[in-house]
Enzyme design. Structure first.
Site, PDB file in Angstrom:
ATOM      1  N   ASP A  11     168.472  55.101 -44.964  1.00 44.74           N
ATOM      2  CA  ASP A  11     169.305  56.313 -44.973  1.00 44.74           C
ATOM      3  C   ASP A  11     169.103  56.937 -46.352  1.00 44.74           C
ATOM      4  O   ASP A  11     168.473  56.349 -47.234  1.00 44.74           O
ATOM      5  CB  ASP A  11     170.784  55.929 -44.764  1.00 44.74           C
ATOM      6  N   SER A  12     169.684  58.120 -46.542  1.00 47.19           N
ATOM      7  CA  SER A  12     169.603  58.749 -47.857  1.00 47.19           C
ATOM      8  C   SER A  12     170.504  58.050 -48.873  1.00 47.19           C
ATOM      9  O   SER A  12     170.277  58.162 -50.075  1.00 47.19           O
ATOM     10  CB  SER A  12     170.019  60.215 -47.744  1.00 47.19           C
ATOM     11  N   CYS A  74     170.052  57.359 -40.250  1.00 48.03           N
ATOM     12  CA  CYS A  74     170.418  58.655 -40.812  1.00 48.03           C
ATOM     13  C   CYS A  74     170.194  59.695 -39.710  1.00 48.03           C
ATOM     14  O   CYS A  74     169.100  59.746 -39.124  1.00 48.03           O
ATOM     15  CB  CYS A  74     169.521  58.942 -42.009  1.00 48.03           C
ATOM     16  N   GLU A 155     179.849  60.366 -51.116  1.00 43.49           N
ATOM     17  CA  GLU A 155     179.010  59.694 -52.124  1.00 43.49           C
ATOM     18  C   GLU A 155     179.669  59.721 -53.507  1.00 43.49           C
ATOM     19  O   GLU A 155     179.404  58.869 -54.338  1.00 43.49           O
ATOM     20  CB  GLU A 155     177.616  60.327 -52.194  1.00 43.49           C
ATOM     21  N   CYS A 187     176.698  61.993 -38.363  1.00 45.70           N
ATOM     22  CA  CYS A 187     176.194  61.634 -39.685  1.00 45.70           C
ATOM     23  C   CYS A 187     176.719  60.236 -39.968  1.00 45.70           C
ATOM     24  O   CYS A 187     177.910  59.970 -39.766  1.00 45.70           O
ATOM     25  CB  CYS A 187     176.711  62.621 -40.736  1.00 45.70           C
ATOM     26  N   HIS A 189     177.359  58.784 -42.601  1.00 48.01           N
ATOM     27  CA  HIS A 189     178.365  58.685 -43.661  1.00 48.01           C
ATOM     28  C   HIS A 189     179.792  58.834 -43.098  1.00 48.01           C
ATOM     29  O   HIS A 189     180.745  58.328 -43.683  1.00 48.01           O
ATOM     30  CB  HIS A 189     178.187  59.789 -44.706  1.00 48.01           C
TER      31      HIS A 189
HETATM   32  N1  DGL Z   1     173.779  59.660 -43.482  1.00 49.50           N
HETATM   33  C1  DGL Z   1     172.936  60.845 -43.398  1.00 49.50           C
HETATM   34  C2  DGL Z   1     172.998  61.413 -41.993  1.00 49.50           C
HETATM   35  O1  DGL Z   1     173.371  60.685 -41.078  1.00 49.50           O
HETATM   36  C3  DGL Z   1     173.321  61.763 -44.511  1.00 49.50           C
HETATM   37  C4  DGL Z   1     172.392  62.857 -44.718  1.00 49.50           C
HETATM   38  C5  DGL Z   1     172.364  63.425 -46.094  1.00 49.50           C
HETATM   39  O2  DGL Z   1     171.927  62.730 -46.985  1.00 49.50           O
HETATM   40  O3  DGL Z   1     172.689  64.611 -46.242  1.00 49.50           O
HETATM   41  O4  DGL Z   1     172.635  62.539 -41.725  1.00 49.50           O
END
Ligand code: DGL
Length: 271
Positions: A11-12, A74, A155, A187, A189
């Site tokens: 993921d990011s 992600c 974050e 998402c 997150h």
């Molecule tokens: N967890 C990522 C997602 O599901 C976050 C994306 C991001 O870094 O903007 O899209």
């Protein structure tokens, strides 16, 4: 491929840890290598080409660590880079994204009439959820809304306070989401703020969180390919990041209590 090989997840940032946490509970014998591309966070505002570039490079790296399956944990990368990652991984290991299992889970549910999807700009503007949902069930009324402040907010650790509540309220009261009976957290997150989201709707809207759905699909896929690991004793997971952030470590410890080893990997020195 052997069942004892690890599962590679990326993921990011911390978002994919919500999925990794569900995998740990549903598949306790599996070893995971988690890569958080904190150097490029957030993915949601990046171009499709950039997200493809990051995602394929990370997948190649996870393949070099002998992963039997690459899971894109992600939504943004699942929406923008799924074909590119599948291509990279083909013939070497299995691949999975976090969007298709959720589509399969909700599209056949006849109780759902109007469904909202929230996610990053990249995910929502790609139209992936809407397209895939309508393809499977054209009676669904799909409402999507980009909620780009939520990832940086999470974050940065703004989770249970006035700031996060104000941002969540502002987004969820938008016209697009009026009258929904179900909301997909598009998402990885967002499960971190699932309670606040459910509370905003007075717990009257069904909140779909991909973590458990994805973990169960993963189990099915591994089982079908005879790759389920059944006899590992307390596997040691690896947590890799492309840039060290203290908050990543805090969240990782929140999900994986105790001894997590955070390791910085320099994948991008030549990019
Ligand atoms: N967890 C990522 C997602 O599901 C976050 C994306 C991001 O870094 O903007 O899209």
């Amino acid at each position: 491929m052997q069942p004892s090989q690890p599962i590679g997840i990326f993921d990011s940032g911390v978002g994919g840890l919500t999925v990794a946490n569900a995998i740990r509970q549903i598949l306790p014998d599996e070893q995971m290598i988690y890569f958080g591309d904190t150097f490029h966070l957030p993915y949601g505002d990046k171009s499709a080409d950039s997200v493809k570039f990051y995602s394929t490079r990370i997948s190649e790296y996870l393949l070099s660590l002998n992963c039997k399956l690459i899971l894109i944990a992600c939504n943004t990368a699942s929406a923008l880079a799924w074909e590119a990652v599948s291509e990279t991984v083909r013939g070497k290991s299995l691949a999975m994204n976090v969007i298709d299992p959720v589509i399969d889970e909700v599209a056949g549910n006849t109780k759902i009439k109007r469904i909202g999807v929230i996610g990053t700009k990249g995910t929502i503007n790609s139209g992936t959820y809407k397209l895939k949902l309508i393809q499977k069930n054209n009676r669904l009324d799909v409402r999507s809304l980009a909620t780009p402040l939520l990832v940086p907010m999470i974050e940065e650790g703004f989770i249970f306070d006035d700031i996060s509540n104000a941002i969540i309220r502002n987004y969820l009261s938008r016209e697009e989401l009026q009258g929904i009976d179900t909301l997909i957290l598009g998402c990885t997150h967002y499960p971190i703020i699932k309670q606040q989201i459910a509370r905003f709707f007075d717990f009257r809207v069904q909140i779909v969180d991909s973590a458990v759905i994805v973990a169960k699909r993963l189990r099915k896929l591994l089982r079908e390919n005879n790759l389920l690991n059944k006899d590992s004793e307390n596997p040691v997971h690896q947590f890799l990041v492309s840039d060290y952030t203290e908050y990543f470590e805090i969240i990782a410890r929140m999900f994986f209590e105790g001894d997590i080893r955070l390791q910085k990997i320099d994948l991008w020195s030549h990019s």
